[in-house]
Design a protein around this motif. Structure first.
Motif, PDB file in Angstrom:
ATOM      1  N   CYS A  84     -35.249   1.765 -19.199  1.00  0.00           N
ATOM      2  CA  CYS A  84     -34.167   2.260 -20.060  1.00  0.00           C
ATOM      3  C   CYS A  84     -32.779   1.855 -19.578  1.00  0.00           C
ATOM      4  CB  CYS A  84     -34.254   3.787 -20.196  1.00  0.00           C
ATOM      5  SG  CYS A  84     -33.733   4.695 -18.734  1.00  0.00           S
ATOM      6  N   GLY A  85     -32.689   1.238 -18.399  1.00  0.00           N
ATOM      7  CA  GLY A  85     -31.398   0.759 -17.919  1.00  0.00           C
ATOM      8  C   GLY A  85     -30.554   1.798 -17.210  1.00  0.00           C
ATOM      9  N   SER A  86     -31.049   3.005 -17.077  1.00  0.00           N
ATOM     10  CA  SER A  86     -30.300   4.062 -16.409  1.00  0.00           C
ATOM     11  C   SER A  86     -30.183   3.758 -14.913  1.00  0.00           C
ATOM     12  CB  SER A  86     -31.028   5.402 -16.620  1.00  0.00           C
ATOM     13  OG  SER A  86     -30.376   6.421 -15.882  1.00  0.00           O
ATOM     14  N   GLU A  87     -29.013   4.080 -14.333  1.00  0.00           N
ATOM     15  CA  GLU A  87     -28.836   3.906 -12.893  1.00  0.00           C
ATOM     16  C   GLU A  87     -29.356   5.161 -12.194  1.00  0.00           C
ATOM     17  OE1 GLU A  87     -25.510   2.324  -9.702  1.00  0.00           O
ATOM     18  OE2 GLU A  87     -24.857   3.245 -11.566  1.00  0.00           O
ATOM     19  N   GLU A  88     -30.303   4.970 -11.285  1.00  0.00           N
ATOM     20  CA  GLU A  88     -31.003   6.103 -10.679  1.00  0.00           C
ATOM     21  C   GLU A  88     -31.021   5.988  -9.159  1.00  0.00           C
ATOM     22  OE1 GLU A  88     -32.499   8.652 -12.425  1.00  0.00           O
ATOM     23  OE2 GLU A  88     -31.645   7.772 -14.237  1.00  0.00           O
ATOM     24  N   LEU A  89     -31.172   7.126  -8.491  1.00  0.00           N
ATOM     25  CA  LEU A  89     -31.370   7.118  -7.045  1.00  0.00           C
ATOM     26  C   LEU A  89     -32.815   6.696  -6.772  1.00  0.00           C
ATOM     27  CD1 LEU A  89     -29.581  10.436  -6.030  1.00  0.00           C
ATOM     28  CD2 LEU A  89     -28.840   8.112  -5.477  1.00  0.00           C
ATOM     29  N   LEU A  90     -32.988   5.660  -5.961  1.00  0.00           N
ATOM     30  CA  LEU A  90     -34.324   5.129  -5.675  1.00  0.00           C
ATOM     31  C   LEU A  90     -35.239   6.200  -5.086  1.00  0.00           C
ATOM     32  CD1 LEU A  90     -36.194   2.669  -5.540  1.00  0.00           C
ATOM     33  CD2 LEU A  90     -35.233   2.167  -3.293  1.00  0.00           C
ATOM     34  N   ILE A  91     -34.668   7.068  -4.242  1.00  0.00           N
ATOM     35  CA  ILE A  91     -35.448   8.075  -3.529  1.00  0.00           C
ATOM     36  C   ILE A  91     -36.141   9.053  -4.474  1.00  0.00           C
ATOM     37  CG2 ILE A  91     -33.604   9.805  -3.212  1.00  0.00           C
ATOM     38  CD1 ILE A  91     -35.645   8.700  -0.258  1.00  0.00           C
ATOM     39  N   SER A  92     -35.607   9.221  -5.714  1.00  0.00           N
ATOM     40  CA  SER A  92     -36.203  10.182  -6.654  1.00  0.00           C
ATOM     41  C   SER A  92     -37.556   9.711  -7.173  1.00  0.00           C
ATOM     42  CB  SER A  92     -35.248  10.474  -7.808  1.00  0.00           C
ATOM     43  OG  SER A  92     -35.011   9.303  -8.544  1.00  0.00           O
ATOM     44  N   GLY A  93     -37.820   8.400  -7.108  1.00  0.00           N
ATOM     45  CA  GLY A  93     -39.149   7.894  -7.466  1.00  0.00           C
ATOM     46  C   GLY A  93     -39.356   7.653  -8.942  1.00  0.00           C
ATOM     47  N   ILE A  94     -38.849   8.555  -9.797  1.00  0.00           N
ATOM     48  CA  ILE A  94     -38.970   8.360 -11.242  1.00  0.00           C
ATOM     49  C   ILE A  94     -37.604   8.470 -11.899  1.00  0.00           C
ATOM     50  CG2 ILE A  94     -41.370   9.161 -11.433  1.00  0.00           C
ATOM     51  CD1 ILE A  94     -40.162  11.808 -12.587  1.00  0.00           C
ATOM     52  N   CYS A  95     -37.490   7.825 -13.066  1.00  0.00           N
ATOM     53  CA  CYS A  95     -36.229   7.822 -13.811  1.00  0.00           C
ATOM     54  C   CYS A  95     -35.963   9.208 -14.398  1.00  0.00           C
ATOM     55  CB  CYS A  95     -36.314   6.778 -14.920  1.00  0.00           C
ATOM     56  SG  CYS A  95     -34.838   6.725 -15.954  1.00  0.00           S
ATOM     57  N   SER A  96     -34.730   9.693 -14.245  1.00  0.00           N
ATOM     58  CA  SER A  96     -34.398  11.025 -14.773  1.00  0.00           C
ATOM     59  C   SER A  96     -34.259  11.003 -16.289  1.00  0.00           C
ATOM     60  CB  SER A  96     -33.093  11.528 -14.136  1.00  0.00           C
ATOM     61  OG  SER A  96     -31.997  10.738 -14.569  1.00  0.00           O
ATOM     62  N   GLN A  97     -34.101   9.785 -16.872  1.00  0.00           N
ATOM     63  CA  GLN A  97     -33.913   9.689 -18.323  1.00  0.00           C
ATOM     64  C   GLN A  97     -35.225   9.470 -19.071  1.00  0.00           C
ATOM     65  OE1 GLN A  97     -30.799  10.337 -19.628  1.00  0.00           O
ATOM     66  NE2 GLN A  97     -30.440  10.804 -17.465  1.00  0.00           N
ATOM     67  N   CYS A  98     -36.094   8.602 -18.524  1.00  0.00           N
ATOM     68  CA  CYS A  98     -37.323   8.264 -19.266  1.00  0.00           C
ATOM     69  C   CYS A  98     -38.604   8.566 -18.478  1.00  0.00           C
ATOM     70  CB  CYS A  98     -37.302   6.786 -19.680  1.00  0.00           C
ATOM     71  SG  CYS A  98     -37.509   5.634 -18.319  1.00  0.00           S
ATOM     72  N   SER A  99     -38.453   9.074 -17.254  1.00  0.00           N
ATOM     73  CA  SER A  99     -39.597   9.498 -16.425  1.00  0.00           C
ATOM     74  C   SER A  99     -40.524   8.364 -15.987  1.00  0.00           C
ATOM     75  CB  SER A  99     -40.438  10.585 -17.120  1.00  0.00           C
ATOM     76  OG  SER A  99     -39.640  11.711 -17.352  1.00  0.00           O
ATOM     77  N   GLU A 100     -40.099   7.109 -16.183  1.00  0.00           N
ATOM     78  CA  GLU A 100     -40.916   5.986 -15.713  1.00  0.00           C
ATOM     79  C   GLU A 100     -40.716   5.824 -14.202  1.00  0.00           C
ATOM     80  OE1 GLU A 100     -43.076   3.950 -17.281  1.00  0.00           O
ATOM     81  OE2 GLU A 100     -42.858   5.068 -19.160  1.00  0.00           O
ATOM     82  N   PRO A 101     -41.762   5.354 -13.495  1.00  0.00           N
ATOM     83  CA  PRO A 101     -41.588   5.102 -12.052  1.00  0.00           C
ATOM     84  C   PRO A 101     -40.514   4.038 -11.829  1.00  0.00           C
ATOM     85  CG  PRO A 101     -43.905   4.939 -12.699  1.00  0.00           C
ATOM     86  CD  PRO A 101     -43.106   5.026 -13.969  1.00  0.00           C
ATOM     87  N   LEU A 102     -39.703   4.233 -10.810  1.00  0.00           N
ATOM     88  CA  LEU A 102     -38.641   3.274 -10.513  1.00  0.00           C
ATOM     89  C   LEU A 102     -39.209   2.137  -9.670  1.00  0.00           C
ATOM     90  CD1 LEU A 102     -35.808   5.805  -9.686  1.00  0.00           C
ATOM     91  CD2 LEU A 102     -36.012   4.420 -11.750  1.00  0.00           C
TER      92      LEU A 102
END
Ligand code: ZN
Length: 113
Positions: A84-102
């Motif tokens: 989804c292109g969202s900028e995420e913290l790698l440590i969280s493991g999954i995207c906060s917007q679409c819940s896909e694994p980072l």
């Protein structure tokens, strides 16, 4: 999702002691499992260190300070979600917007939580 849904969720938990107790029990069980896993890892690693007669050849406190610094760097590392292109913290493991694994998060250490 609006902020109202979060407030509703919190109120539900606060007004339902049984549910709150179950949630806390589940969290405690998960924490106990993590502590047990870390204990096993630590004892196993220490056995390896002693088997190689390395226990006097390093400074554990210095190494711990180094790891603390490395963790601070890792916890600030950001990635762009490929879904989804969202900028995420790698440590969280999954995207906060679409819940896909980072991408790249599968390389995170078992010690990172
Ligand atoms: Zn995403």
């Amino acid at each position: 999702m609006s902020e109202n849904s979060n407030e509703t969720e919190v109120k539900t938990v606060q007004s339902n002691p049984t549910l709150e107790s179950e949630v806390n029990s589940a969290r405690i069980n998960a924490l106990e499992l993590k502590v047990e896993t870390l204990s096993l890892i630590t004892e196993s690693m220490w056995n390896i260190v002693k088997d190689h007669s390395l226990e006097d050849s390093f400074d554990l406190k210095s190494e711990m300070a180094k790891v603390i610094g490395q963790r601070e760097e890792r916890s600030a590392e950001k990635v762009t979600c490929v879904h989804c292109g969202s900028e995420e913290l790698l440590i969280s493991g999954i995207c906060s917007q679409c819940s896909e694994p980072l991408k790249g998060s599968d390389g995170i250490s078992v010690f990172d939580y």
